[in-house]
Design a protein around this motif. Structure first.
Motif, mmCIF file in Angstrom:
data_model
loop_
_atom_site.group_PDB
_atom_site.id
_atom_site.type_symbol
_atom_site.label_atom_id
_atom_site.label_comp_id
_atom_site.label_asym_id
_atom_site.label_seq_id
_atom_site.Cartn_x
_atom_site.Cartn_y
_atom_site.Cartn_z
ATOM 1 N N SER A 1 43.710 31.078 52.997
ATOM 2 C CA SER A 1 42.860 30.505 51.943
ATOM 3 C C SER A 1 41.879 31.505 51.364
ATOM 4 C CB SER A 1 42.093 29.301 52.494
ATOM 5 O OG SER A 1 41.296 29.660 53.618
ATOM 6 N N SER A 2 41.390 32.449 52.162
ATOM 7 C CA SER A 2 40.443 33.428 51.626
ATOM 8 C C SER A 2 41.116 34.328 50.605
ATOM 9 C CB SER A 2 39.841 34.265 52.761
ATOM 10 O OG SER A 2 40.837 35.006 53.444
ATOM 11 N N SER A 3 42.368 34.710 50.858
ATOM 12 C CA SER A 3 43.079 35.554 49.896
ATOM 13 C C SER A 3 43.424 34.786 48.627
ATOM 14 C CB SER A 3 44.365 36.106 50.522
ATOM 15 O OG SER A 3 44.072 37.102 51.480
ATOM 16 N N VAL A 4 43.943 33.569 48.789
ATOM 17 C CA VAL A 4 44.319 32.781 47.613
ATOM 18 C C VAL A 4 43.092 32.437 46.772
ATOM 19 C CG1 VAL A 4 45.415 30.651 46.806
ATOM 20 C CG2 VAL A 4 46.351 31.855 48.786
ATOM 21 N N SER A 5 41.986 32.117 47.426
ATOM 22 C CA SER A 5 40.763 31.831 46.669
ATOM 23 C C SER A 5 40.273 33.066 45.923
ATOM 24 C CB SER A 5 39.672 31.286 47.595
ATOM 25 O OG SER A 5 39.322 32.231 48.596
ATOM 26 N N ALA A 6 40.459 34.247 46.501
ATOM 27 C CA ALA A 6 40.096 35.484 45.801
ATOM 28 C C ALA A 6 40.957 35.668 44.554
ATOM 29 C CB ALA A 6 40.248 36.688 46.732
ATOM 30 N N TRP A 7 42.259 35.370 44.676
ATOM 31 C CA TRP A 7 43.129 35.461 43.497
ATOM 32 C C TRP A 7 42.709 34.436 42.439
ATOM 33 C CZ3 TRP A 7 48.053 34.688 46.957
ATOM 34 C CH2 TRP A 7 48.180 35.782 47.828
ATOM 35 N N ASP A 8 42.433 33.219 42.885
ATOM 36 C CA ASP A 8 42.108 32.131 41.950
ATOM 37 C C ASP A 8 40.768 32.363 41.272
ATOM 38 O OD1 ASP A 8 44.429 30.872 42.595
ATOM 39 O OD2 ASP A 8 43.517 29.181 43.654
ATOM 40 N N TRP A 9 39.744 32.595 42.071
ATOM 41 C CA TRP A 9 38.377 32.541 41.569
ATOM 42 C C TRP A 9 37.910 33.836 40.932
ATOM 43 C CZ3 TRP A 9 36.183 30.209 46.751
ATOM 44 C CH2 TRP A 9 36.757 28.938 46.945
ATOM 45 N N ILE A 10 38.560 34.958 41.256
ATOM 46 C CA ILE A 10 38.101 36.237 40.706
ATOM 47 C C ILE A 10 39.221 36.978 39.989
ATOM 48 C CG2 ILE A 10 36.969 38.427 41.191
ATOM 49 C CD1 ILE A 10 35.777 37.203 43.688
ATOM 50 N N MET A 11 40.349 37.205 40.683
ATOM 51 C CA MET A 11 41.378 38.050 40.074
ATOM 52 C C MET A 11 41.981 37.417 38.828
ATOM 53 S SD MET A 11 44.461 40.147 41.955
ATOM 54 C CE MET A 11 45.612 38.785 42.111
ATOM 55 N N SER A 12 42.068 36.078 38.774
ATOM 56 C CA SER A 12 42.659 35.440 37.600
ATOM 57 C C SER A 12 41.773 35.542 36.370
ATOM 58 C CB SER A 12 42.966 33.965 37.900
ATOM 59 O OG SER A 12 41.791 33.190 37.957
ATOM 60 N N ILE A 13 40.533 35.983 36.543
ATOM 61 C CA ILE A 13 39.680 36.240 35.382
ATOM 62 C C ILE A 13 40.308 37.336 34.516
ATOM 63 C CG2 ILE A 13 37.451 37.218 34.664
ATOM 64 C CD1 ILE A 13 36.212 35.756 37.074
ATOM 65 N N ASP A 14 40.774 38.400 35.151
ATOM 66 C CA ASP A 14 41.519 39.459 34.463
ATOM 67 C C ASP A 14 43.005 39.119 34.610
ATOM 68 O OD1 ASP A 14 39.429 41.776 33.870
ATOM 69 O OD2 ASP A 14 38.950 40.920 35.820
ATOM 70 N N VAL A 15 43.442 38.138 33.849
ATOM 71 C CA VAL A 15 44.700 37.466 34.130
ATOM 72 C C VAL A 15 45.924 38.354 33.936
ATOM 73 C CG1 VAL A 15 44.942 36.507 31.812
ATOM 74 C CG2 VAL A 15 45.933 35.293 33.778
ATOM 75 N N HIS A 16 45.813 39.422 33.168
ATOM 76 C CA HIS A 16 46.938 40.336 32.977
ATOM 77 C C HIS A 16 47.003 41.411 34.052
ATOM 78 C CE1 HIS A 16 48.635 39.589 28.809
ATOM 79 N NE2 HIS A 16 47.703 38.665 28.937
ATOM 80 N N TRP A 17 45.977 41.449 34.894
ATOM 81 C CA TRP A 17 45.877 42.496 35.912
ATOM 82 C C TRP A 17 46.016 41.869 37.291
ATOM 83 C CZ3 TRP A 17 42.334 43.229 39.927
ATOM 84 C CH2 TRP A 17 42.347 44.493 40.536
ATOM 85 N N PHE A 18 46.597 42.599 38.223
ATOM 86 C CA PHE A 18 46.614 42.110 39.597
ATOM 87 C C PHE A 18 46.645 43.293 40.549
ATOM 88 C CE2 PHE A 18 51.077 42.858 38.813
ATOM 89 C CZ PHE A 18 51.572 43.302 40.028
ATOM 90 N N SER A 19 46.206 43.020 41.761
ATOM 91 C CA SER A 19 46.235 44.016 42.822
ATOM 92 C C SER A 19 46.670 43.320 44.101
ATOM 93 C CB SER A 19 44.855 44.650 43.025
ATOM 94 O OG SER A 19 44.798 45.371 44.247
ATOM 95 N N THR A 20 47.634 43.896 44.788
ATOM 96 C CA THR A 20 48.092 43.313 46.049
ATOM 97 C C THR A 20 47.062 43.474 47.162
ATOM 98 O OG1 THR A 20 49.247 45.375 46.571
ATOM 99 C CG2 THR A 20 50.521 43.644 45.488
ATOM 100 N N MET A 21 46.032 44.279 46.920
ATOM 101 C CA MET A 21 44.984 44.499 47.921
ATOM 102 C C MET A 21 43.747 43.646 47.657
ATOM 103 S SD MET A 21 45.156 48.646 48.272
ATOM 104 C CE MET A 21 44.142 48.632 49.734
ATOM 105 N N PHE A 22 43.779 42.833 46.604
ATOM 106 C CA PHE A 22 42.545 42.191 46.159
ATOM 107 C C PHE A 22 42.014 41.176 47.163
ATOM 108 C CE2 PHE A 22 39.730 39.742 43.395
ATOM 109 C CZ PHE A 22 39.067 40.783 42.756
ATOM 110 N N GLY A 23 42.904 40.433 47.828
ATOM 111 C CA GLY A 23 42.443 39.485 48.837
ATOM 112 C C GLY A 23 41.688 40.167 49.954
#
Length: 473
Positions: A264-286
């Motif tokens: 849940s901590s990783s998925v919440s990081a993707w949802d609440w922060i990484m999806s702000i820059d929706v065209h960008w992603f990082s596999t290390m972000f969680g």
């Protein structure tokens, strides 16, 4: 002899109220004198609110029309996407208005203080799952931090409902339909975001209500809070009845929490922060968000422990226990830097436009470049140099200074994660940011200290109290 129960005195409450009042005054000053070019952008806010209806062009994320070799901040071909896809210029290109800036800062503080609350439970459960005994005297401090979760849930839901369109570009309905009602091509259609619609909107259609996104948020908070209440009830029952059966039960529920938290901590990081820059992603972000939350939580636990000890509580806590906390902060500040640098280095040397845009917005912008380096100084260089010696980790004055710096430094880390993708070059740092952080900080402290005052400050029947008593390093 240690005071067994923390007393949340009227004098301390008055001090917190005073800080909150100062925060509200700074917030009011920030509203009257927003600065950062927001006055010129006030009209844009209305356009952003009309975004779903297609009455505004500020997102500008049409991959085929809007990105011919220059990014949204004008950095030219350095981050252009030759494949025709774009980072999502709209996230940084919309105009602002002070209300939008307020919404963005509400989200920053929500995520930051949710992290503090959940890390308190994480620290507590980690001690039980690992059968650690050294920390038995100070476990009630992190346990009290979990009391923030219900307030955090309400704040996050309300903030998302009110400011969701200003924070998350993918919420705009006109991004998901390739053709308009009259059969013409939709100039705002974004194929990349449309491809992610199921992740946000399932089972509904893209651009409608983000049911799956909100459902994940509800489930995460519900499970976190349920396990927190269960663990807390077992801890209080252990105080009353003794025996080691409660310790074994807490071990079981701690293990369950840790497994759920890992996901849940990783998925919440993707949802609440990484999806702000929706065209960008990082596999290390969680991992990156967890590292920032973790070291921030450690700093808060250490700071409160030191302050309680100085106030006459926790006399059983010795310099050996504080040394261990200092080592945790020292080690995980380096761990945070390791994750930060690994993410940065991989993106830097690959130099792929859709990846590098994230750091271009932060490193080459006059608005954010100073914070980019301040972030590294406060969260890596300062704790590294200060805590390098053994004595520094055993002295209250150094512990307090480093913990306060880290608490502020990692707020800046979350500011850098969120603001460039929402406000872009209209972002600013001033009275609004400082005032709202102070208000949230007081609210979090008030909830935590109130919870701390409702039960014994040290577990009475923890089976490892004797081990904690003789802890020596």
């Amino acid at each position: 002899m240690a005071k067994e129960r923390f007393e949340f005195t009227t004098g301390l409450k008055k001090k917190l109220y005073l800080v909150a009042i100062i925060g509200f005054v700074l917030l009011l000053v920030g509203a009257i004198f927003p600065g950062g070019g927001h006055e010129a952008e006030a009209g844009d806010h209305e356009g952003t609110e009309q975004h779903d209806a297609g009455t505004s062009d500020d997102h500008g994320t049409n991959a085929s029309d809007n990105h011919s070799g220059a990014d949204n901040d004008g950095h030219g071909g350095m981050i252009s996407d030759e494949s025709g896809e774009d980072h999502g210029a709209g996230e940084a290109d919309h105009g602002g208005g002070w209300l939008k800036r307020l919404g963005v800062n509400l989200w920053i503080n929500n995520v930051y203080f949710v992290g503090l609350g959940i890390i308190g439970i994480f620290f507590f459960t980690l001690q039980y799952a690992s059968q650690a005994g050294w920390s038995a005297y100070l476990l009630r401090v992190p346990l009290a931090m979990g009391s923030w979760l219900p307030y955090a849930f309400v704040l996050m839901i309300v903030t998302f409902m009110i400011f969701g369109h200003d924070i998350f570009h993918w919420t705009h309905s006109d991004l998901y339909n390739q053709f308009l009602a009259n059969g013409e091509l939709n100039p705002h259609y974004d194929a990349l975001i449309a491809g992610k619609s199921s992740y946000f909107f399932l089972p509904l259609e893209g651009g409608s209500f983000p049911l799956f996104f909100v459902l994940r948020m509800v489930v995460f908070f519900a499970v976190w809070f349920f396990l927190f209440k269960k663990i807390k009830s077992l801890a209080l029952a252990e105080d009353e009845l003794g025996g080691d059966s409660y310790w074994f039960k807490m071990r079981k529920f701690s293990a369950i929490f840790l497994v759920f938290f890992a996901v849940s901590s990783s998925v919440s990081a993707w949802d609440w922060i990484m999806s702000i820059d929706v065209h960008w992603f990082s596999t290390m972000f969680g991992w990156y968000v967890f590292a920032s939350w973790w070291v921030t939580g450690l700093a808060f636990i250490t700071l409160v422990t030191v302050l309680l000890k100085e106030a006459g509580y926790l006399s059983q806590v010795t310099s050996n226990h504080l040394h261990d906390l200092g080592k945790f902060i020292f080690a995980f500040s380096i761990f945070w830097t390791y994750v930060w640098f690994s993410q940065f280095l991989l993106i830097y040397y690959a130099n792929i436009p859709e990846e590098s845009v994230y750091f271009v917005e932060r490193l080459l912008s006059d608005k954010y470049a100073p914070f980019f380096f301040i972030n590294l100084i406060l969260n890596f260089i300062f704790p590294l140099l200060t805590f390098m010696t053994r004595d520094a980790k055993r002295l209250n004055v150094f512990l307090k200074i480093v913990c306060i710096v880290i608490l502020g430094g990692h707020w800046i880390d979350f500011y850098l994660m969120v603001t460039p993708g929402t406000l872009g070059e209209n972002g600013a740092f001033g009275f609004t940011e400082i005032g709202l952080f102070m208000i949230f900080g007081v609210a979090f402290l008030f909830v935590t200290l109130t919870a701390l005052s409702k039960s014994a400050l040290v577990a009475k029947n923890h089976p490892m109290l004797e081990e904690a008593k003789h802890h020596h390093i």
